[in-house]
Scaffold this motif. Structure first.
Motif, PDB file in Angstrom:
ATOM      1  N   LEU A  74       0.955  -1.334   0.002  1.00 57.24           N
ATOM      2  CA  LEU A  74      -0.048   0.103  -0.013  1.00 57.24           C
ATOM      3  C   LEU A  74       0.901   1.426   0.130  1.00 57.24           C
ATOM      4  CD1 LEU A  74      -2.721  -0.955   2.392  1.00 57.24           C
ATOM      5  CD2 LEU A  74      -2.978  -0.866  -0.048  1.00 57.24           C
ATOM      6  N   LYS A  75       0.755   2.173  -0.909  1.00 58.78           N
ATOM      7  CA  LYS A  75       1.260   3.465  -1.086  1.00 58.78           C
ATOM      8  C   LYS A  75       1.034   4.388  -0.009  1.00 58.78           C
ATOM      9  CE  LYS A  75       0.544   5.399  -5.084  1.00 58.78           C
ATOM     10  NZ  LYS A  75       1.886   5.650  -5.602  1.00 58.78           N
ATOM     11  N   PRO A  76       1.814   5.342   0.253  1.00 57.53           N
ATOM     12  CA  PRO A  76       2.076   6.101   1.710  1.00 57.53           C
ATOM     13  C   PRO A  76       0.865   7.317   1.366  1.00 57.53           C
ATOM     14  CG  PRO A  76       3.907   6.392   0.512  1.00 57.53           C
ATOM     15  CD  PRO A  76       3.500   5.300  -0.023  1.00 57.53           C
ATOM     16  N   GLU A  77       1.105   7.865   0.233  1.00 56.68           N
ATOM     17  CA  GLU A  77       0.121   9.172   0.056  1.00 56.68           C
ATOM     18  C   GLU A  77      -1.062   9.149   0.303  1.00 56.68           C
ATOM     19  OE1 GLU A  77       1.961   7.331  -2.352  1.00 56.68           O
ATOM     20  OE2 GLU A  77       2.164   8.501  -4.196  1.00 56.68           O
ATOM     21  N   PRO A  78      -2.028   8.088  -0.416  1.00 53.25           N
ATOM     22  CA  PRO A  78      -3.375   8.371   0.311  1.00 53.25           C
ATOM     23  C   PRO A  78      -3.628   7.884   1.827  1.00 53.25           C
ATOM     24  CG  PRO A  78      -3.217   6.248  -0.940  1.00 53.25           C
ATOM     25  CD  PRO A  78      -1.847   7.201  -1.226  1.00 53.25           C
ATOM     26  N   ILE A  79      -2.938   7.186   2.258  1.00 49.44           N
ATOM     27  CA  ILE A  79      -2.902   6.841   3.808  1.00 49.44           C
ATOM     28  C   ILE A  79      -2.767   8.142   4.362  1.00 49.44           C
ATOM     29  CG2 ILE A  79      -1.908   5.381   5.633  1.00 49.44           C
ATOM     30  CD1 ILE A  79      -1.382   3.269   3.562  1.00 49.44           C
ATOM     31  N   PHE A  80      -1.502   8.720   4.355  1.00 45.63           N
ATOM     32  CA  PHE A  80      -1.189  10.123   4.886  1.00 45.63           C
ATOM     33  C   PHE A  80      -2.353  11.131   4.877  1.00 45.63           C
ATOM     34  CE2 PHE A  80       2.912   8.448   5.495  1.00 45.63           C
ATOM     35  CZ  PHE A  80       3.828   9.300   6.170  1.00 45.63           C
ATOM     36  N   ALA A  81      -2.863  11.050   3.586  1.00 46.03           N
ATOM     37  CA  ALA A  81      -4.047  11.999   3.208  1.00 46.03           C
ATOM     38  C   ALA A  81      -5.099  11.778   3.994  1.00 46.03           C
ATOM     39  CB  ALA A  81      -4.150  12.258   1.931  1.00 46.03           C
ATOM     40  N   ALA A  82      -5.384  10.418   4.191  1.00 43.84           N
ATOM     41  CA  ALA A  82      -6.701  10.210   5.150  1.00 43.84           C
ATOM     42  C   ALA A  82      -6.377  10.260   6.492  1.00 43.84           C
ATOM     43  CB  ALA A  82      -6.825   8.607   4.712  1.00 43.84           C
ATOM     44  N   ILE A  83      -5.530   9.872   6.849  1.00 44.60           N
ATOM     45  CA  ILE A  83      -5.229  10.060   8.357  1.00 44.60           C
ATOM     46  C   ILE A  83      -5.000  11.335   8.947  1.00 44.60           C
ATOM     47  CG2 ILE A  83      -3.593   9.429  10.156  1.00 44.60           C
ATOM     48  CD1 ILE A  83      -3.214   6.624   9.099  1.00 44.60           C
ATOM     49  N   GLU A  84      -4.595  12.173   8.066  1.00 39.03           N
ATOM     50  CA  GLU A  84      -4.189  13.527   8.349  1.00 39.03           C
ATOM     51  C   GLU A  84      -5.682  14.536   8.143  1.00 39.03           C
ATOM     52  OE1 GLU A  84      -1.159  14.692   5.707  1.00 39.03           O
ATOM     53  OE2 GLU A  84       0.413  14.112   7.012  1.00 39.03           O
TER      54      GLU A  84
END
Length: 236
Positions: A74-84
């Motif tokens: 799983l890529k970091p970009e969408p996860i960072f965006a979601a959690i932030e």
């Protein structure tokens, strides 16, 4: 569904599950005790699709491993965006992963006092480690085996947590007398009516009305059951 950062009102608890399969996560949390807890506003549960935070036209959430290796990550970009976007000052971020600490009743009890949990579900070969290093507060595993995706594990953890919220169970004594309430002992055998079924009778002590003897019997049977099914608990 996206939420404004930090602008929602917290009930007793809010749980946001981040997954590629929100329907899988929510299905077992929409019935029985958990459904009633949600209807009573004891907990607010949402499952979000990680793809909602992608920015490319293909809504890509995975990529090949750097350095080679089997599978996708799983890529970091969408996860960072979601959690932030979802997190507040009250948030605790949990990653469901086979590499996490073993989930136990004591963990569920601790997490049941949280105001806001964000549960991230691993998939494929897991998540980019920069997510773990930067965003994740705790890694949790529900057992030494691998599931198709973490949404199933997230539902298990959520169920175990929510039922411990005051008011979720009809009788608040219920969770105090269950297996693992004492971390080294399983629950004693239980019986109900009819007192005799197919020549099998309920132990007489349970029908005696002598609570001292009943308590002693339960402790003995709990010990025997633990020795038979989970001797590792007694060893630890």
């Amino acid at each position: 569904m996206k939420l404004p950062t930090g602008n929602f009102t917290l009930p007793h608890m809010r749980i946001d599950i981040l997954t590629l399969f929100p329907e899988i996560a929510l299905a077992p949390l929409s019935e029985s005790i958990i459904k009633r807890a949600r209807e009573k506003d004891l907990v607010d549960i949402h499952a979000h699709n990680i793809r909602d935070w992608t920015t490319d036209k293909h809504r890509k959430t995975d990529e090949y491993l750097c350095g080679g290796g089997q599978g996708m990550l799983l890529k970091p970009e969408p996860i960072f965006a979601a959690i932030e976007e979802l997190q507040t000052e009250h948030s605790k971020v949990i990653l469901m992963t086979p590499q996490g600490k073993q989930f136990k009743q004591a963990t569920a009890r601790t997490l049941s006092t949280a105001q806001h949990l964000i549960i991230l579900c691993g998939h494929y070969e897991g998540v980019d480690h920069r997510v773990i290093e930067t965003l994740v507060d705790e890694e949790i595993s529900i057992g030494d085996y691998v599931l198709t995706n973490g949404a199933i594990a997230a539902a298990v953890v959520t169920d175990a947590i929510v039922r411990l919220i005051p008011g979720a169970l009809g009788d608040e004594r219920s969770h105090q007398e269950e297996s693992f309430s004492d971390p080294s002992m399983l629950e004693a055998p239980s019986y109900t009516k009819p007192n005799t079924f197919r020549d099998m009778s309920v132990p007489e002590v349970l029908l005696s009305g002598n609570h001292k003897k009943i308590d002693a019997w339960k402790k003995q049977k709990a010990l025997e059951r633990t020795q038979q099914n989970r001797p590792d608990l007694l060893e630890s």
